[in-house]
Design a protein around this motif. Structure first.
Motif, mmCIF file in Angstrom:
data_model
loop_
_atom_site.group_PDB
_atom_site.id
_atom_site.type_symbol
_atom_site.label_atom_id
_atom_site.label_comp_id
_atom_site.label_asym_id
_atom_site.label_seq_id
_atom_site.Cartn_x
_atom_site.Cartn_y
_atom_site.Cartn_z
ATOM 1 N N UNK A 225 0.808 -1.210 0.000
ATOM 2 C CA UNK A 225 0.000 0.000 0.000
ATOM 3 C C UNK A 225 0.852 1.275 0.000
ATOM 4 N N UNK A 226 2.159 1.121 0.100
ATOM 5 C CA UNK A 226 3.044 2.286 0.083
ATOM 6 C C UNK A 226 3.211 2.800 -1.342
ATOM 7 N N UNK A 227 2.929 4.081 -1.534
ATOM 8 C CA UNK A 227 3.156 4.720 -2.828
ATOM 9 C C UNK A 227 4.613 5.172 -2.890
ATOM 10 N N UNK A 228 5.324 4.749 -3.901
ATOM 11 C CA UNK A 228 6.757 5.006 -3.960
ATOM 12 C C UNK A 228 7.086 6.492 -4.057
ATOM 13 N N UNK A 229 6.283 7.234 -4.795
ATOM 14 C CA UNK A 229 6.626 8.639 -5.004
ATOM 15 C C UNK A 229 5.384 9.515 -4.890
ATOM 16 N N UNK A 230 5.177 10.070 -3.684
ATOM 17 C CA UNK A 230 4.145 11.068 -3.485
ATOM 18 C C UNK A 230 4.783 12.397 -3.097
ATOM 19 N N UNK A 231 4.044 13.461 -3.286
ATOM 20 C CA UNK A 231 4.600 14.776 -3.002
ATOM 21 C C UNK A 231 4.545 15.097 -1.504
ATOM 22 N N UNK A 232 5.648 15.656 -1.016
ATOM 23 C CA UNK A 232 5.743 16.165 0.351
ATOM 24 C C UNK A 232 6.157 17.627 0.224
#
Length: 427
Positions: A225-232
């Motif tokens: 369920x971990x998204x590899x590349x999300x915006x922070x």
């Protein structure tokens, strides 16, 4: 000849000659009133005399560090406060009082001996085995053979803090520095490295301490369920791509409308939990200003179980600090004075504190959290003063902007680590 250094790292230090001798197991409890048939109430653990003050000290120190640094912050209030309290045992009476009061203790309400008994009880309690929580603390004292510290001082160090003294050869400062850094690195399983500042061949004492924390989540995140590349969003203009964990699970949660922040408690499977505080955009300074023990107590009373749609970044951040100026602003000035006397520790005159350093590291992932820290206080020969230089089925919590992190030990109510994540990938 270069300066001769005394290193005091972490939560170990030598006890003063006027302190009482405590129980072998280090868990002496405070006296309680007794009735005709026995105690009127359960004994109060001695550590309860100090843990609220350590928390308050940590929050005050955090505000000082946040005012100086715009980046990540991470440190161990337990490590730093214990280091300074233990240093006070080797100082003159006036300086000892100043150090303890600078930490926030009221010596009118709680005698100094009770405070040191509280630290002894705390270190013992934190070191007890706990299912599913790895919490490891230790102290070793390395002394150059030319030193003649007071034997009562060494005996108290062993009795109160399990700090064993070893002879060391500091003439080869490079080799000794590598050996001591390797010691801390191994004791923290590689997490804290290069924690000691460089020192010369005239080093006389090294007192090394480590604290290591490792715990698994009570409700672990699933890797798929971990998204590899999300915006922070580091700030309004800067966004990073980071791995973002996700789960829908029951957690204690609240939204504080007055302070404009989300507060989330994440439990570990062991005797610890994490508190994460997510200010609304632009409200970080407002939340930081409100960080006080009473605010934490209010949140703890208002947190309610909620089915939460949670997004939390994986991160690894660290903090490295020189604290002498910060501590001076917080009232701890005499330990840096030319008039201070540390001969009970060194067996020599004309030494003064020159550097207080701290390094801490935290890694948070789908499985859980590990964190470690080491603190150092250096003494050197006295010298003339230099000039100063200046969307789900429940509430949604998306930690995609800077947030605060507190790691707690449940039984002792100890604030083990405290920090702010500005950049999750800064290291």
């Amino acid at each position: 000849m270069g300066p001769a250094w005394l290193w005091l790292l972490g939560t170990g230090a030598l006890a003063c000659v006027h302190c009482q001798h405590f129980s072998e197991h280090g868990d002496k409890r405070l006296e309680v009133p007794r009735g005709p048939s026995g105690p009127l109430s359960e004994p109060v653990p001695a550590y309860q005399t100090i843990t609220p003050t350590i928390t308050n000290f940590g929050l005050r120190l955090y505000k000082q560090l946040a005012a100086e640094s715009p980046g990540n912050i991470f440190f161990s209030p337990v490590s730093i406060s214990t280091t300074l309290a233990l240093l006070s045992l080797g100082t003159q009476a006036n300086t000892s009082t100043q150090v303890l009061e600078g930490l926030g203790f009221n010596l009118t309400e709680t005698p100094e001996a009770d405070l040191h008994r509280g630290f002894q009880s705390l270190l013992h309690s934190l070191g007890l085995p706990s299912p599913k929580l790895e919490l490891k603390l230790g102290t070793s004292l390395f002394l150059d053979k030319q030193l003649k510290p007071q034997q009562r001082f060494l005996d108290s160090a062993k009795e109160l803090y399990s700090a064993y003294a070893f002879l060391a050869n500091f003439s080869d400062s490079t080799a000794m520095g590598k050996e001591l850094n390797e010691y801390v690195r191994k004791q923290t399983y590689g997490l804290v490295s290069n924690s000691l500042q460089a020192f010369s061949q005239d080093t006389l004492v090294a007192l090394l301490n480590f604290i290591f924390f490792k715990a698994k989540w009570k409700h672990p995140f699933h890797r798929y369920q971990t998204q590899k590349w999300e915006r922070f969003f580091v700030d309004a203009r800067t966004a990073l791509r980071v791995p973002m964990m996700h789960q829908k699970e029951m957690h204690r949660f609240l939204y504080d409308q007055e302070l404009a922040c989300t507060v989330l408690q994440l439990k570990y499977s062991g005797n610890a939990w994490a508190l994460l505080i997510l200010p609304d955009p632009g409200k970080m300074a407002q939340v930081e200003a409100a960080l006080r023990p009473e605010t934490l107590r209010k949140w703890d009373q208002l947190l309610l179980p909620s089915l939460l749609d949670l997004h939390l970044p994986m991160f690894s951040v660290s903090g490295t600090y020189a604290l002498e100026e910060v501590l001076s602003r917080m009232g701890l000035t005499d330990i840096f004075s030319l008039e201070e006397d540390f001969s009970a520790i060194t067996g020599l005159l004309n030494y003064t504190a020159s550097r207080v350093s701290h390094k801490a590291v935290v890694d948070m992932s789908e499985k859980g959290t590990q964190a470690g820290a080491a603190s150092s206080l250096l003494l050197q020969p006295q010298a003339p003063a230099a000039s100063a230089t200046a969307a789900g089925t429940g509430p949604h919590a998306h930690f995609n902007r800077p947030f605060l992190l507190l790691l707690w030990h449940v039984t002792t109510e100890s604030l083990l680590f405290l920090g702010k994540v500005i950049n999750p990938v800064a290291g």
